[in-house]
Design an enzyme around this catalytic site. Structure first.
Site, short mmCIF file in Angstrom:
data_model
loop_
_atom_site.label_atom_id
_atom_site.label_comp_id
_atom_site.label_asym_id
_atom_site.label_seq_id
_atom_site.Cartn_x
_atom_site.Cartn_y
_atom_site.Cartn_z
N ASN A 199 0.87 -1.18 0.00
CA ASN A 199 0.00 0.00 0.00
C ASN A 199 0.91 1.23 0.00
OD1 ASN A 199 -1.79 2.06 0.52
ND2 ASN A 199 -2.35 1.35 2.58
N TRP A 200 0.95 1.89 -1.13
CA TRP A 200 1.85 3.05 -1.25
C TRP A 200 1.27 4.30 -0.57
CZ3 TRP A 200 4.60 3.35 -6.72
CH2 TRP A 200 5.47 2.25 -6.83
N LYS A 201 0.00 4.25 -0.19
CA LYS A 201 -0.67 5.41 0.42
C LYS A 201 -0.47 6.64 -0.49
CE LYS A 201 -0.09 3.14 4.83
NZ LYS A 201 0.07 3.22 6.28
N HIS A 211 -9.28 1.13 5.16
CA HIS A 211 -8.01 1.33 5.87
C HIS A 211 -8.25 2.26 7.05
CE1 HIS A 211 -3.91 2.48 6.78
NE2 HIS A 211 -3.52 1.42 6.10
N GLU A 250 -4.89 -4.93 10.66
CA GLU A 250 -3.88 -3.90 10.86
C GLU A 250 -4.17 -3.15 12.16
OE1 GLU A 250 -2.06 -2.78 6.74
OE2 GLU A 250 -3.73 -1.44 7.19
N GLY A 299 3.01 2.24 10.80
CA GLY A 299 3.99 3.31 10.66
C GLY A 299 4.72 3.67 11.94
N SER A 304 3.89 -2.17 10.25
CA SER A 304 5.34 -2.24 10.50
C SER A 304 5.97 -3.57 10.09
CB SER A 304 5.65 -1.92 11.97
OG SER A 304 5.24 -0.58 12.27
N GLY A 353 3.06 -1.12 4.20
CA GLY A 353 3.07 0.30 3.84
C GLY A 353 4.47 0.75 3.47
N GLY A 354 5.16 1.36 4.41
CA GLY A 354 6.47 1.97 4.16
C GLY A 354 7.47 1.08 3.44
#
Ligand code: 13P
Length: 250
Positions: free
Chosen positions: A9-11, A93, A163, A169, A209, A230-231
């Site tokens: 998920n690049w957000k 989300h 999540e 994050g 994370s 994510g990140g």
């Protein structure tokens, strides 16, 4: 047999320059042993889908409107995403539940729209830190799952991502026992709802994370069929070892 799923998920990150990460992933994993899904911002879906047309990787979006078309300035419908080349869409989300006040009912409507458009709905749920500290986690998860899963859901068209809000994050992750508890609950609730064979085939992802250093441990947990990242999905040198870890756990 159920294929595990590594989803990114690049957000709200990435312009054209970042598409090189998708090309690099496709090159590094020419015949992946797991499914790979990358969800870039909507502005990049068309280009990302074109780049991966000859690869097993799927491109997805991060939200859709429940209606197929209409006077909804700024929104994007599920048939539009399918037309742009998306095969999946992330829904519910926690950042949308919080920033856009999305309710379980709305998420269920969006998931129904995604299914009608032939998209896989990746439905997210998770407790806040306050809810975990108040020992409400399992109740929150159960009510979110029941209310945000539409009747159109099946193992083929739905993925559920657990999540925990406090793990997103932050670098914090639940213990393996905490993840196992929630995923076990989801599996048994799904069995009541969809029947045991369908519930066993539906993929349950963990998100929050996930990184190369903890992926193997997380993928070893019962009822974890992959990750929503994510990140660490933004750069192929970070996401690639997560894919490899999932392949080795499969
Ligand atoms: P991080 O992997 O950056 O914690 O984000 C998780 C997430 O929200 C994926 O949807």
């Amino acid at each position: 047999m159920k294929r595990k799923l590594a989803a990114g998920n690049w957000k709200m990150n990435g312009t054209n320059a970042r598409l090189a990460e998708i090309t690099a992933l496709a090159t590094a994993h020419p015949a992946p042993g797991v499914d790979i899904l990358i969800c870039p911002p909507a502005t990049l879906v068309v280009q990302a889908a074109a780049l991966t047309a000859d690869h097993a990787m799927m491109i997805g979006a991060q939200d859709c409107h429940p209606a197929p078309s209409g006077a909804h300035t700024g929104d994007i419908s599920a048939p539009m995403l399918a037309d742009a080349g998306a095969g999946a869409v992330i829904l519910g989300h926690s950042e949308r539940r919080e920033n856009h006040h999305e309710t379980n009912d709305l998420i269920s409507e969006k998931a129904r729209a995604a299914h009608a458009a032939g998209l896989i709905a990746v439905i997210c749920l998770g407790e806040t830190l306050a809810q975990r500290e108040a020992a409400q986690t399992l109740d929150v998860i159960a009510s979110q799952m029941h209310a945000s899963l539409p009747d159109s859901a099946s193992a083929a068209n739905t993925v559920i991502a657990y999540e925990p809000v406090w793990a997103i994050g932050t670098g914090l992750t639940p213990t393996s026992a905490q993840i196992a508890e929630v995923h076990g609950l989801l599996r048994s609730l799904l069995a009541e709802r969809l029947g045991a064979p369908e519930a066993a085939a539906l993929r349950l992802l963990y998100g929050g994370s996930v990184k190369p250093s903890n992926a193997l441990e997380i993928f070893d947990i019962p009822n974890v069929d992959g990750a929503l990242v994510g990140g660490a999905s933004l750069k192929s040198p970070d996401f690639s070892p997560i894919i490899t870890a999932l392949e080795s756990a499969s």
